[in-house]
Design an enzyme around this catalytic site. Structure first.
Site, short mmCIF file in Angstrom:
data_model
loop_
_atom_site.label_atom_id
_atom_site.label_comp_id
_atom_site.label_asym_id
_atom_site.label_seq_id
_atom_site.Cartn_x
_atom_site.Cartn_y
_atom_site.Cartn_z
N CYS A 234 25.75 55.73 49.68
CA CYS A 234 25.14 54.47 50.01
C CYS A 234 23.68 54.56 49.78
CB CYS A 234 25.59 53.87 51.41
SG CYS A 234 25.10 54.92 52.65
N ARG A 239 26.58 54.18 55.50
CA ARG A 239 27.65 53.34 55.42
C ARG A 239 28.70 54.13 54.77
NH1 ARG A 239 24.04 48.79 52.19
NH2 ARG A 239 22.70 50.47 51.86
#
Length: 276
Positions: A234, A239
């Site tokens: 990410c 994430r």
């Protein structure tokens, strides 16, 4: 009800209520700032800030001694059940990955996180818990949970390896660098050949994880299957750690490694190709 191949890594809000006074359970909330925590948090929860977890250049602080100090001051022993959550959905999975990286035994993610807790009107407090420091012994970082930049380079155009971009569509397309348009020398886009699956697509509206069947359909439709080696990334690895958690612990994929250097590292090396 969510049925997981590793159901012991998720807890719901009722489980937390029942264990608020359990001395062997430590709740950990995290966020970029302490604003949400200070406004009201789950009773007994400690707070880990971005400065606890990230270096000034936004790379993760993976120094074992720093990790040991963080857990010790949080009242966590090697035998503590740690329940992770935060003020945005990826934090639970990120902290889970970090704790597993250093070998912590029992880690669980609060399904739905802070959002679910608030929507159910569960109890909050502004009181910061009094913590008795412990001694914590971290293991050396588990290399099998991480992908390094060279691993990612070697994965491009490999049929049995899949790079998964867990960011927003604007970041993937190159419209944004992290959460805004690129500035100065910042390069926006994605790693060549990476498949886009925003981490939020794994969640229901209330922040809880979608069913096993829905998660399997989401990833298999993109060719992200258990027979391949999967490397999510990410912006700074948070994430993508959520995606790692979904693939490895909820779906049971055997070969998943988080590229924690992510776009923060890849995009800043001018000799490395990017795609838009």
């Amino acid at each position: 009800m969510f049925h997981s191949t590793h159901s012991n890594v998720l807890v719901d809000t009722q489980w937390v209520i029942e264990h608020l006074n359990d001395p062997n359970v430590r709740l950990v909330e995290s966020g970029m700032t302490a604003e949400s925590y200070n406004a009201g948090h789950i009773p007994g929860a400690v707070f880990w800030s971005a400065t606890d977890l990230l270096l000034p250049n936004y790379q993760m602080n993976l120094e074992p001694m720093a990790f040991e100090k963080l857990l010790a001051r949080s009242g966590i022993t090697n035998d503590t059940i740690v329940v992770t959550y935060g003020d945005y959905p990826a934090i639970g999975g990120w902290l889970f990955w970090l704790l597993k990286l250093f070998g912590h035994g029992d880690v669980r993610v609060l399904n739905g996180g802070r959002h679910k807790w608030l929507t159910e009107d569960r109890p909050l407090t502004k009181e910061v818990p009094t913590i008795v420091p412990t001694h914590y012994q971290a293991k050396a970082p588990n290399a099998s949970l991480r992908a390094l930049c060279d691993d990612v380079k070697a994965s491009i155009d490999r049929t049995k390896r899949v790079l998964v971009d867990a960011r927003t569509p604007q970041e993937y397309s190159g419209e944004w660098f992290m959460m805004k348009p690129p500035q100065g020398t910042e390069r926006a886009g994605h790693i060549p050949g990476a498949l886009w699956v925003n981490y939020e697509l794994t969640l229901n509206e209330d922040g809880t994880f979608k069913s096993i069947e829905e998660l399997q359909a989401l990833y298999s439709a993109k060719g992200i299957t258990a027979d391949k080696e999967i490397i999510p990334y990410c912006a700074v690895g948070a994430r993508s750690a959520h995606t790692w958690f979904v693939l490895k612990y909820l779906l049971g994929y055997p070969n998943v490694r988080n590229y924690d250097g992510s776009w923060n590292e890849w995009s800043r090396m001018p000799e490395i190709a990017i795609a838009r």
